[in-house]
Design a protein around this motif. Structure first.
Motif, PDB file in Angstrom:
ATOM      1  N   THR A 160      42.972 -12.074 -19.146  1.00 46.95           N
ATOM      2  CA  THR A 160      44.155 -11.167 -18.882  1.00 46.95           C
ATOM      3  C   THR A 160      43.468 -10.459 -17.762  1.00 46.95           C
ATOM      4  OG1 THR A 160      43.608  -9.247 -20.441  1.00 46.95           O
ATOM      5  CG2 THR A 160      45.223 -10.991 -21.272  1.00 46.95           C
ATOM      6  N   PRO A 161      44.402  -9.616 -16.737  1.00 45.15           N
ATOM      7  CA  PRO A 161      43.927  -8.484 -15.845  1.00 45.15           C
ATOM      8  C   PRO A 161      42.962  -7.682 -16.475  1.00 45.15           C
ATOM      9  CG  PRO A 161      46.085  -9.419 -15.430  1.00 45.15           C
ATOM     10  CD  PRO A 161      45.847  -9.910 -16.779  1.00 45.15           C
ATOM     11  N   SER A 162      43.294  -7.042 -17.649  1.00 45.16           N
ATOM     12  CA  SER A 162      42.653  -5.929 -18.364  1.00 45.16           C
ATOM     13  C   SER A 162      41.282  -6.691 -18.582  1.00 45.16           C
ATOM     14  CB  SER A 162      43.134  -5.424 -19.688  1.00 45.16           C
ATOM     15  OG  SER A 162      44.744  -4.830 -19.376  1.00 45.16           O
ATOM     16  N   GLN A 163      41.092  -7.705 -19.221  1.00 47.80           N
ATOM     17  CA  GLN A 163      39.866  -8.379 -19.525  1.00 47.80           C
ATOM     18  C   GLN A 163      38.964  -8.181 -18.163  1.00 47.80           C
ATOM     19  OE1 GLN A 163      41.240 -11.682 -21.455  1.00 47.80           O
ATOM     20  NE2 GLN A 163      40.842 -10.800 -23.407  1.00 47.80           N
ATOM     21  N   VAL A 164      39.485  -8.786 -17.087  1.00 48.06           N
ATOM     22  CA  VAL A 164      38.800  -9.196 -15.825  1.00 48.06           C
ATOM     23  C   VAL A 164      38.518  -7.485 -15.306  1.00 48.06           C
ATOM     24  CG1 VAL A 164      39.166  -9.941 -13.579  1.00 48.06           C
ATOM     25  CG2 VAL A 164      40.060 -11.269 -15.182  1.00 48.06           C
ATOM     26  N   SER A 165      39.281  -6.653 -15.413  1.00 44.10           N
ATOM     27  CA  SER A 165      38.798  -5.401 -14.941  1.00 44.10           C
ATOM     28  C   SER A 165      37.538  -4.524 -15.669  1.00 44.10           C
ATOM     29  CB  SER A 165      40.191  -4.278 -15.038  1.00 44.10           C
ATOM     30  OG  SER A 165      41.326  -4.943 -14.447  1.00 44.10           O
ATOM     31  N   GLU A 166      38.023  -4.841 -17.235  1.00 45.47           N
ATOM     32  CA  GLU A 166      36.936  -4.403 -17.968  1.00 45.47           C
ATOM     33  C   GLU A 166      35.460  -4.789 -17.717  1.00 45.47           C
ATOM     34  OE1 GLU A 166      38.294  -4.715 -22.015  1.00 45.47           O
ATOM     35  OE2 GLU A 166      40.042  -3.221 -21.600  1.00 45.47           O
ATOM     36  N   LEU A 167      35.453  -6.276 -17.663  1.00 48.29           N
ATOM     37  CA  LEU A 167      34.145  -6.963 -17.708  1.00 48.29           C
ATOM     38  C   LEU A 167      34.298  -8.204 -16.622  1.00 48.29           C
ATOM     39  CD1 LEU A 167      31.278  -7.404 -18.783  1.00 48.29           C
ATOM     40  CD2 LEU A 167      32.101  -8.915 -20.744  1.00 48.29           C
TER      41      LEU A 167
END
Length: 152
Positions: free
Chosen positions: A40-47
């Motif tokens: 997800t975009p959140s996962q890509v942003s976090e790591l």
């Protein structure tokens, strides 16, 4: 005679086990590039993933971000409600692709931008890929299509 049969049976089992292990290793080696993980975009942003890693990203095309540049390059942001990731794609977009619509892209994350090699969009007005639905439900921004119809 009995010892010879037992010895031959063990040899056959050993050869079969080695052949099975070898074929499993070959299949795994052949599929190494065909396995793409979904993020997800959140996962890509976090790591952020490594620039050489091919993966799939999915979410909604953020409103007001779809821009067609010079040539074939299209830029937009994909969001899951919590984070947005810029996306660039050189090619022809699916007919049902648009702002506020669900999409899944395959590509690499390079220099803070997802460079897509393939874009998939929903195929009718109520369909959204399962991975995207699950990610949006986790963020608390997904509404069932029937709930939208009941409120209209």
């Amino acid at each position: 005679m009995k010892g010879l049969k037992k010895k031959r049976r063990i040899q056959v089992l050993l050869v079969a086990a080695i052949a099975l292990a070898g074929s499993t290793a070959l299949v795994g080696y052949a599929m190494r590039d065909g396995i793409n993980f979904f993020r997800t975009p959140s996962q890509v942003s976090e790591l952020p993933p490594a620039p050489d890693e091919v993966f799939r990203i999915g979410g909604l095309v953020e409103e007001g971000t779809l821009a067609r540049g010079q040539g074939e390059t299209i830029r937009f942001k994909v969001t899951d409600g919590a984070a947005s990731v810029p996306v660039s794609y050189a090619g022809v977009l699916p007919d049902l692709f648009g702002e506020g619509e669900g999409m899944v892209g395959t590509g690499r994350f390079v220099d803070g931008e997802f460079r897509a090699t393939e874009i998939l969009a929903k195929h009718d007005e109520s369909y959204m890929p399962k991975e995207v639905v699950d990610a949006l439900k986790e963020q608390g921004v997904y509404q069932e299509p029937d709930a939208e119809l009941a409120t209209n």
